[in-house]
Design an enzyme around this catalytic site. Sequence first.
Site, mmCIF file in Angstrom:
data_model
loop_
_atom_site.group_PDB
_atom_site.id
_atom_site.type_symbol
_atom_site.label_atom_id
_atom_site.label_comp_id
_atom_site.label_asym_id
_atom_site.label_seq_id
_atom_site.Cartn_x
_atom_site.Cartn_y
_atom_site.Cartn_z
ATOM 1 N N GLY A 24 27.819 53.653 -29.120
ATOM 2 C CA GLY A 24 28.295 53.414 -30.476
ATOM 3 C C GLY A 24 27.150 53.539 -31.459
ATOM 4 O O GLY A 24 25.975 53.408 -31.104
ATOM 5 N N GLY A 26 26.198 52.444 -35.616
ATOM 6 C CA GLY A 26 26.605 51.753 -36.835
ATOM 7 C C GLY A 26 25.478 51.716 -37.838
ATOM 8 O O GLY A 26 24.406 52.302 -37.636
ATOM 9 N N MET A 28 23.583 49.294 -38.635
ATOM 10 C CA MET A 28 22.415 48.520 -38.222
ATOM 11 C C MET A 28 21.594 49.202 -37.147
ATOM 12 O O MET A 28 20.395 48.944 -37.009
ATOM 13 C CB MET A 28 22.859 47.141 -37.712
ATOM 14 C CG MET A 28 23.454 46.257 -38.780
ATOM 15 S SD MET A 28 22.236 45.753 -39.998
ATOM 16 C CE MET A 28 21.124 44.793 -39.000
ATOM 17 N N LYS A 46 21.418 47.543 -27.624
ATOM 18 C CA LYS A 46 21.508 47.824 -29.065
ATOM 19 C C LYS A 46 20.108 47.834 -29.667
ATOM 20 O O LYS A 46 19.381 46.845 -29.580
ATOM 21 C CB LYS A 46 22.383 46.804 -29.781
ATOM 22 C CG LYS A 46 22.499 47.087 -31.270
ATOM 23 C CD LYS A 46 23.834 46.699 -31.835
ATOM 24 C CE LYS A 46 24.007 47.233 -33.254
ATOM 25 N NZ LYS A 46 25.353 47.016 -33.788
ATOM 26 N N GLU A 151 43.046 45.190 -15.830
ATOM 27 C CA GLU A 151 42.814 44.604 -14.529
ATOM 28 C C GLU A 151 43.990 44.880 -13.600
ATOM 29 O O GLU A 151 45.010 45.458 -14.010
ATOM 30 C CB GLU A 151 42.588 43.096 -14.676
ATOM 31 C CG GLU A 151 41.375 42.763 -15.538
ATOM 32 C CD GLU A 151 41.143 41.277 -15.671
ATOM 33 O OE1 GLU A 151 42.147 40.527 -15.673
ATOM 34 O OE2 GLU A 151 39.967 40.865 -15.771
#
Length: 353
Positions: A24, A26, A28, A46, A151
């Site tokens: 991902g 973003g 930040m 991250k 699951e």
Amino acid sequence: MAEMVRFQHFEVLRKEDGSLYELGRGAMGITYKAFDTNLRCHVALKVIKSAYLNSETARQRFLREARAAAALRHPNVATVFHLGREADNYFYAMEFVDGETVEAFIKREGAVPTPMALRIASQVARALGAAQKQGLVHRDIKPSNVMFVREEGGEIAVKVIDFGLAKNANAEGEDSATLTTGGFLGTPHFASPEQLEEREIDVRSDIYSLGVTLWYMLAGKTPFNGSTAQVMSQHLHRDPPFGTLQGQPATVVGLLRRMMAKNPDDRPQMPADLRRELDECVETLEHGAAPAKAASPEPAPPPAAGRAAPGLLLAGRYRLIKEITASDHGRMFRAERIEDNAAVAVLILHSVL
């Protein structure tokens, strides 16, 4: 061979084409799939852009909030378990969830069936309740930060990610510095009015964002669109277009109205209260409503193929989810049968036929 990218004892993985394995991206920073060479397991790593930590105050706040998030342990939260610094970048490692985000699911499949959307929202509410006990406000609840895993038996397990940038609402004596230069941290399409105005926030701000996320699941799109400035203005001053939620149960729409109220005092005040209401909506959908009658004296005519769209409820029984194909005869949709949540295909004939 491409050079290995490491952050301390974490090795960032690469895809078959040699590019770094991004999970991902973003405002930040970037989240990668990585390998913990000490524990011998995969993690989500991250990496925070140095531009957002360009002052000692901002760095110290980031460290405080990341450490507070690391103390959060809950089945519906992806755990943060390592915080580090490499050159000018801070990073944190969190539990790798081998599933998909709600955003990815909707981009592929379209709107989420109502019972499934409510169950996902209920598990997110559980995560918010656990965070509240730690004094944490997530600040960025949105479809790309909600992951789920199917699951055995078809059950869904939800994990909220990115608690590493949560705000410690119980911290005292902090100055007004924030992690961004403009003071706002979050995603405008899903942010609460008080968050956009940079006022004090608590868990009710996350409840608003969860309301927008639930809307996105049910409709396949956000309630407000346009430029960033237009979206922010609509969150602050305009009521969501509830009339576009065709076919959704009145109880669900009513709950959405309260979750997305402009005034935090008008929203559900506690995650536990919200979870109970979400679960009650599921119970009503599955057991409280009688199946639609097979026939009526004057059945309403079906919509013309050109007017059919995802979200439309047909004959009180079939909610259109996603268009599959079109032909000379009409348009084929994947749909949900309301009484038993079964997946069906619905062909809507052209009016000339």
